[in-house]
Design a protein around this motif. Structure first.
Motif, PDB file in Angstrom:
ATOM      1  N   ASP A 198     -13.092 -16.491 -21.121  1.00  0.00           N
ATOM      2  CA  ASP A 198     -13.729 -17.462 -20.233  1.00  0.00           C
ATOM      3  C   ASP A 198     -15.160 -17.116 -19.838  1.00  0.00           C
ATOM      4  OD1 ASP A 198     -13.076 -15.247 -18.786  1.00  0.00           O
ATOM      5  OD2 ASP A 198     -11.994 -16.293 -17.192  1.00  0.00           O
ATOM      6  N   ASP A 235      -5.429 -10.264 -14.809  1.00  0.00           N
ATOM      7  CA  ASP A 235      -6.634 -10.925 -14.294  1.00  0.00           C
ATOM      8  C   ASP A 235      -7.824  -9.979 -14.343  1.00  0.00           C
ATOM      9  OD1 ASP A 235      -8.356 -12.647 -12.504  1.00  0.00           O
ATOM     10  OD2 ASP A 235      -7.967 -11.001 -11.124  1.00  0.00           O
ATOM     11  N   GLN A 271      -4.662 -20.181 -15.658  1.00  0.00           N
ATOM     12  CA  GLN A 271      -6.025 -20.488 -15.240  1.00  0.00           C
ATOM     13  C   GLN A 271      -6.228 -21.992 -15.029  1.00  0.00           C
ATOM     14  OE1 GLN A 271      -8.704 -18.800 -18.100  1.00  0.00           O
ATOM     15  NE2 GLN A 271      -8.226 -16.690 -17.552  1.00  0.00           N
ATOM     16  N   ASN A 307      -6.463 -23.594 -11.547  1.00  0.00           N
ATOM     17  CA  ASN A 307      -6.364 -22.452 -10.640  1.00  0.00           C
ATOM     18  C   ASN A 307      -7.619 -22.394  -9.783  1.00  0.00           C
ATOM     19  OD1 ASN A 307      -6.317 -19.836  -9.457  1.00  0.00           O
ATOM     20  ND2 ASN A 307      -4.965 -19.110 -11.097  1.00  0.00           N
ATOM     21  N   TYR A 364     -10.076 -19.553 -10.432  1.00  0.00           N
ATOM     22  CA  TYR A 364     -10.757 -19.489 -11.726  1.00  0.00           C
ATOM     23  C   TYR A 364     -11.770 -20.629 -11.798  1.00  0.00           C
ATOM     24  CZ  TYR A 364      -8.434 -15.590 -13.901  1.00  0.00           C
ATOM     25  OH  TYR A 364      -8.047 -14.306 -14.223  1.00  0.00           O
ATOM     26  N   GLY A 369      -9.096 -13.566  -9.602  1.00  0.00           N
ATOM     27  CA  GLY A 369      -9.828 -14.662 -10.214  1.00  0.00           C
ATOM     28  C   GLY A 369     -11.284 -14.344 -10.478  1.00  0.00           C
TER      29      GLY A 369
END
Length: 281
Positions: free
Chosen positions: A4, A169, A179, A182, A185, A209
């Protein structure tokens, strides 16, 4: 490597050492409480509602904050495993109550801000997501569903499972399903307390997160202010902002707040692409 985010390559020595000295997000908070003038924004909203009655202050605030992230990209960073990372996307999250009563459920909602998005597309996306969340017998997905499942487990099972998820995480290997929607996130979490006729608050940010910024907006009120030596009644909203000081310095953060006010003073800027660069005078 993370799925990510990218590793930031322009990390200053002071920034890296600050991470070593304060490895947790929850002890790296800086707070900004700022009153912002939304007089021009109110006039703009009234005019826009003639063709779009579902448009709200929240839609305007969200779009403005999205523009700030694109124009001040260090806001879109986070610290994990002693490194600074850059989100691959711009995502702002919030919580929607299914009904306005004490016993009502709350659902986490993520709003992705793509480069070509505008006020119209963002407001429509938020409207659709919130109304879907408030449908009868709505089927939960992603983190909203997983949270309910975990909460039903006995302590002897739930505690080690949550501990393992926290380790995943930290290493950036949490499953995509957890995620999804979330709250933690995201690039930023927001809460519009004005709908509850409440002032803003300074909300904590979580070690779990990737979110480094939490913004709350209070109720809009008439206040007497002094402009060029003359007293005027203006529409004022207070913002409570909590940031992880390890992602940027105070000078950078203050310029972000000034950019928010500039957008509120020139609300026509909301109509362009959210990624559009804004030059402050």
């Amino acid at each position: 490597m993370r799925r990510d985010a990218y590793r930031a390559k322009d990390v200053l020595g002071m920034e890296q050492i600050s991470i070593d000295l304060k490895p947790q997000r929850c002890i790296s908070n800086v707070y900004i409480n700022q009153k912002l003038d939304v007089t021009n924004l109110e006039k703009y909203l009234k005019e826009k509602k003639k063709n779009n009655p579902d448009l709200t202050y929240f839609h305007l605030f969200m779009t403005a904050l999205g523009k700030v992230i694109y124009n001040r990209p260090k806001i879109n960073r986070f610290v994990a495993d002693r490194h600074i990372w850059i989100h691959k996307e711009v995502v702002i999250a919030f919580v929607a109550k299914v009904k306005f009563d004490d016993k009502s459920e709350e659902l986490m909602i993520q709003v992705p801000f793509k480069e070509e998005d505008t006020l119209d597309s963002i407001s429509q996306y938020i409207y659709d997501k919130v109304h879907k969340a408030r449908e009868e017998n709505v089927e939960k997905e992603g983190a909203n569903d997983i949270v309910d499942t975990l909460a039903k487990l006995p302590n002897i099972i739930r505690v080690p499972v949550v501990g393992f998820l926290k380790w995943m995480d930290k290493k950036g290997i949490l499953p995509a399903s957890i995620q999804q929607d979330n709250l933690y996130y995201s690039s930023m979490i927001v809460s519009n307390l004005g709908t509850l006729h409440s002032p803003s608050i300074l909300h904590n940010i979580n070690d779990f997160g990737t979110c480094s910024v939490f913004v709350t907006m209070g109720e809009i009120k008439d206040e007497e202010v002094l402009i060029d030596g003359k007293k005027e009644i203006r529409k004022i909203v207070d913002f409570g902002i909590n940031l992880d000081e390890r992602i940027a310095d105070g000078f950078y953060f203050i310029k972000c707040v000034k950019l928010i006010q500039y957008i509120f003073d020139h609300p026509e800027l909301l109509e362009g692409k959210v990624s559009e660069k804004i030059e402050i005078e």
